[in-house]
Design a protein around this motif. Structure first.
Motif, PDB file in Angstrom:
ATOM      1  N   GLU A 289       0.868  -1.178   0.000  1.00 22.30           N
ATOM      2  CA  GLU A 289       0.000   0.000   0.000  1.00 22.30           C
ATOM      3  C   GLU A 289       0.899   1.220   0.000  1.00 22.30           C
ATOM      4  OE1 GLU A 289      -3.711   0.966   2.618  1.00 22.30           O
ATOM      5  OE2 GLU A 289      -1.961   1.853   3.613  1.00 22.30           O
ATOM      6  N   MET A 290       0.701   2.094  -0.970  1.00 21.69           N
ATOM      7  CA  MET A 290       1.438   3.352  -1.030  1.00 21.69           C
ATOM      8  C   MET A 290       0.497   4.471  -0.609  1.00 21.69           C
ATOM      9  SD  MET A 290       3.189   5.283  -4.337  1.00 21.69           S
ATOM     10  CE  MET A 290       4.210   3.883  -4.789  1.00 21.69           C
ATOM     11  N   GLY A 291       0.908   5.268   0.343  1.00 26.19           N
ATOM     12  CA  GLY A 291       0.004   6.288   0.838  1.00 26.19           C
ATOM     13  C   GLY A 291       0.687   7.528   1.358  1.00 26.19           C
ATOM     14  N   VAL A 292      -0.112   8.549   1.578  1.00 27.06           N
ATOM     15  CA  VAL A 292       0.329   9.818   2.168  1.00 27.06           C
ATOM     16  C   VAL A 292      -0.116   9.835   3.618  1.00 27.06           C
ATOM     17  CG1 VAL A 292       0.105  12.326   2.095  1.00 27.06           C
ATOM     18  CG2 VAL A 292       0.175  11.033  -0.040  1.00 27.06           C
ATOM     19  N   GLU A 293       0.840   9.919   4.534  1.00 33.13           N
ATOM     20  CA  GLU A 293       0.499   9.966   5.954  1.00 33.13           C
ATOM     21  C   GLU A 293       0.161  11.376   6.409  1.00 33.13           C
ATOM     22  OE1 GLU A 293      -0.426   8.420   9.598  1.00 33.13           O
ATOM     23  OE2 GLU A 293       0.027   7.369   7.733  1.00 33.13           O
ATOM     24  N   GLY A 294       0.795  12.370   5.805  1.00 32.02           N
ATOM     25  CA  GLY A 294       0.516  13.746   6.196  1.00 32.02           C
ATOM     26  C   GLY A 294       1.255  14.732   5.313  1.00 32.02           C
ATOM     27  N   ILE A 295       0.777  15.993   5.328  1.00 32.61           N
ATOM     28  CA  ILE A 295       1.400  17.058   4.546  1.00 32.61           C
ATOM     29  C   ILE A 295       1.524  18.305   5.414  1.00 32.61           C
ATOM     30  CG2 ILE A 295       1.152  18.613   2.572  1.00 32.61           C
ATOM     31  CD1 ILE A 295      -0.322  16.458   1.100  1.00 32.61           C
ATOM     32  N   TYR A 296       2.717  18.861   5.407  1.00 33.36           N
ATOM     33  CA  TYR A 296       2.907  20.182   6.015  1.00 33.36           C
ATOM     34  C   TYR A 296       3.129  21.172   4.878  1.00 33.36           C
ATOM     35  CZ  TYR A 296       5.493  24.207   7.697  1.00 33.36           C
ATOM     36  OH  TYR A 296       5.927  25.486   7.919  1.00 33.36           O
ATOM     37  N   ASP A 297       2.223  22.132   4.757  1.00 34.95           N
ATOM     38  CA  ASP A 297       2.306  23.141   3.703  1.00 34.95           C
ATOM     39  C   ASP A 297       2.485  24.510   4.358  1.00 34.95           C
ATOM     40  OD1 ASP A 297       2.020  24.885   1.614  1.00 34.95           O
ATOM     41  OD2 ASP A 297       0.292  23.886   0.733  1.00 34.95           O
ATOM     42  N   PRO A 298       3.653  25.139   4.207  1.00 35.12           N
ATOM     43  CA  PRO A 298       3.882  26.447   4.842  1.00 35.12           C
ATOM     44  C   PRO A 298       2.843  27.485   4.441  1.00 35.12           C
ATOM     45  CG  PRO A 298       5.926  25.562   3.931  1.00 35.12           C
ATOM     46  CD  PRO A 298       4.819  24.682   3.439  1.00 35.12           C
ATOM     47  N   ALA A 299       2.372  27.418   3.201  1.00 36.44           N
ATOM     48  CA  ALA A 299       1.384  28.394   2.733  1.00 36.44           C
ATOM     49  C   ALA A 299       0.043  28.215   3.427  1.00 36.44           C
ATOM     50  CB  ALA A 299       1.221  28.287   1.220  1.00 36.44           C
ATOM     51  N   ARG A 300      -0.257  26.989   3.817  1.00 38.30           N
ATOM     52  CA  ARG A 300      -1.548  26.688   4.449  1.00 38.30           C
ATOM     53  C   ARG A 300      -1.456  26.649   5.968  1.00 38.30           C
ATOM     54  NH1 ARG A 300      -3.102  20.761   3.564  1.00 38.30           N
ATOM     55  NH2 ARG A 300      -1.536  20.618   5.215  1.00 38.30           N
ATOM     56  N   ASP A 301      -0.378  26.055   6.474  1.00 33.45           N
ATOM     57  CA  ASP A 301      -0.243  25.801   7.914  1.00 33.45           C
ATOM     58  C   ASP A 301       0.568  26.854   8.656  1.00 33.45           C
ATOM     59  OD1 ASP A 301      -1.631  23.392   7.471  1.00 33.45           O
ATOM     60  OD2 ASP A 301       0.245  22.418   6.870  1.00 33.45           O
ATOM     61  N   GLY A 302       1.125  27.815   7.926  1.00 31.57           N
ATOM     62  CA  GLY A 302       1.923  28.846   8.567  1.00 31.57           C
ATOM     63  C   GLY A 302       3.382  28.419   8.717  1.00 31.57           C
ATOM     64  N   ALA A 303       4.235  29.416   8.849  1.00 26.96           N
ATOM     65  CA  ALA A 303       5.670  29.142   8.958  1.00 26.96           C
ATOM     66  C   ALA A 303       5.986  28.489  10.299  1.00 26.96           C
ATOM     67  CB  ALA A 303       6.453  30.446   8.806  1.00 26.96           C
ATOM     68  N   LYS A 304       6.885  27.501  10.269  1.00 28.63           N
ATOM     69  CA  LYS A 304       7.348  26.824  11.478  1.00 28.63           C
ATOM     70  C   LYS A 304       8.861  26.818  11.495  1.00 28.63           C
ATOM     71  CE  LYS A 304       3.387  23.672  11.918  1.00 28.63           C
ATOM     72  NZ  LYS A 304       2.960  22.254  12.048  1.00 28.63           N
ATOM     73  N   GLY A 305       9.412  26.667  12.696  1.00 28.11           N
ATOM     74  CA  GLY A 305      10.849  26.595  12.842  1.00 28.11           C
ATOM     75  C   GLY A 305      11.381  25.219  12.511  1.00 28.11           C
ATOM     76  N   VAL A 306      12.709  25.106  12.502  1.00 29.73           N
ATOM     77  CA  VAL A 306      13.351  23.842  12.165  1.00 29.73           C
ATOM     78  C   VAL A 306      12.912  22.730  13.110  1.00 29.73           C
ATOM     79  CG1 VAL A 306      15.576  22.634  12.099  1.00 29.73           C
ATOM     80  CG2 VAL A 306      15.357  24.901  11.078  1.00 29.73           C
ATOM     81  N   LYS A 307      12.899  23.000  14.395  1.00 31.04           N
ATOM     82  CA  LYS A 307      12.536  21.975  15.375  1.00 31.04           C
ATOM     83  C   LYS A 307      11.087  21.548  15.229  1.00 31.04           C
ATOM     84  CE  LYS A 307      13.559  20.830  20.205  1.00 31.04           C
ATOM     85  NZ  LYS A 307      14.786  20.069  19.912  1.00 31.04           N
TER      86      LYS A 307
END
Length: 316
Positions: free
Chosen positions: A245-263
């Motif tokens: 099974e090939m799947g997407v577990e999650g997506i982090y999108d800076p444009a949608r979720d806001g900027a985050k730091g490295v940690k």
């Protein structure tokens, strides 16, 4: 020819002969042989036995010694069968029949990202058959740029690189590839990376499976500087040999979720990896010393104190 090259070539010949034997053997037979090899490696030879048991004890503290032992054997079975599947892939998986071996789960999300006008950073862990992931994405018409450390054996390295690039996957060297990666992201390409490799004492330390682990900061920086979404993919075995099974577990999108730091970004994709590992723990590389902590004792103590203080504050 230098002695080391002679030895490297002999090792390469042995590996090629082994692969030829595997390719000439039915996958059903390979699966039965993998069970025997798993028993041999885990129960008889006890390869990395202490390390595997220690890793499982930290990750799953509620398991008994017998349960950890059985889980370790299943993990060895997965590793052995994974090698057989990789050997068979060029003959078994083609652009006309891949759907017989691979089921898709939310993969349309990744396709939408890949077809967009932005770069994409795809992350995988040492989970499932990650080697076949790049091979199969190429079959689907989505070539990726993958950063990989060259093997010490130049003959084996060339052979593995030919397999990885057979369907369009482009391999970039781990050292000195920064200018190429920058160009890939500027041209809205897809960069694929293994996210759970030890970055040493100067890496970004976050929690993974109940213990701190070191991660390369560059993964988060790639997304932060280019605005690329980070897509966590997995390819897990769901049945017999060559059934995934090939799947997407999650997506982090800076444009949608806001900027985050490295940690924050690093902790996010580790949470994604931990979720898939806990669902199918036998498909993770427990033989890998992932939690090697070579930081000075003072730094480790301060990190532990900070973590305990955060837990107390959260409980209050």
């Amino acid at each position: 020819m230098r002695p080391k090259l002679v030895v490297d070539y002999l090792v390469y010949l042995i590996v090629r002969i082994f692969i030829c034997v595997v390719q000439a053997t039915a996958l059903s037979v390979c699966a039965r042989a993998s069970k025997f090899l798993a028993w041999l490696a885990n129960d008889v030879l006890k390869i990395r036995g202490k390390l595997v048991d220690q890793n499982l004890k930290h990750a799953f503290p509620d398991l008994t010694a017998d349960q950890r032992h059985k889980l370790a054997r299943r993990s060895w079975y997965h590793l052995c069968l994974m090698v057989c599947e990789i050997a068979h892939a060029p003959r078994k998986l083609h652009d006309t029949n891949w759907h017989k071996s691979i089921q898709m789960h939310d993969i349309h999300v990744q396709i939408e990202q890949a077809l967009g006008r932005r770069p994409v950073v795809v992350l995988l862990g040492h989970f499932g058959n990650f080697e076949l992931m790049g091979y199969c994405t190429g079959l689907l018409g989505f070539p990726t740029y993958t950063v990989a450390r060259p093997l010490d054996n130049p003959f084996l390295h060339k052979y593995l690189e030919e397999f990885r690039s057979a369907t369009g996957q482009i391999i970039l060297p781990k050292q000195g590839s920064a200018p190429y990666i920058e160009k890939v992201l500027e041209q809205n390409g897809t960069l694929a990376l293994l996210c759970d490799q030890n970055a040493g004492p100067k890496g970004c330390w976050v929690e993974f499976m109940n213990r701190p682990a070191s991660y390369h900061k560059a993964i988060s920086v790639f997304s932060m500087t280019s605005g690329a979404p980070v897509v966590f993919l997995y390819m897990r075995r769901i049945g017999g040999p060559m059934q995934f099974e090939m799947g997407v577990e999650g997506i982090y999108d800076p444009a949608r979720d806001g900027a985050k730091g490295v940690k924050e970004v690093t902790q996010w994709y580790n949470d994604m990896l931990e979720r898939v590992v806990r669902r199918d723990p036998e498909q993770y590389w427990w033989v890998h010393n992932r939690w090697k902590d070579d930081r000075p004792a003072t730094k480790r103590r301060k990190e532990q104190e900070k973590k305990e203080a955060a837990r107390v504050a959260q409980a209050a």
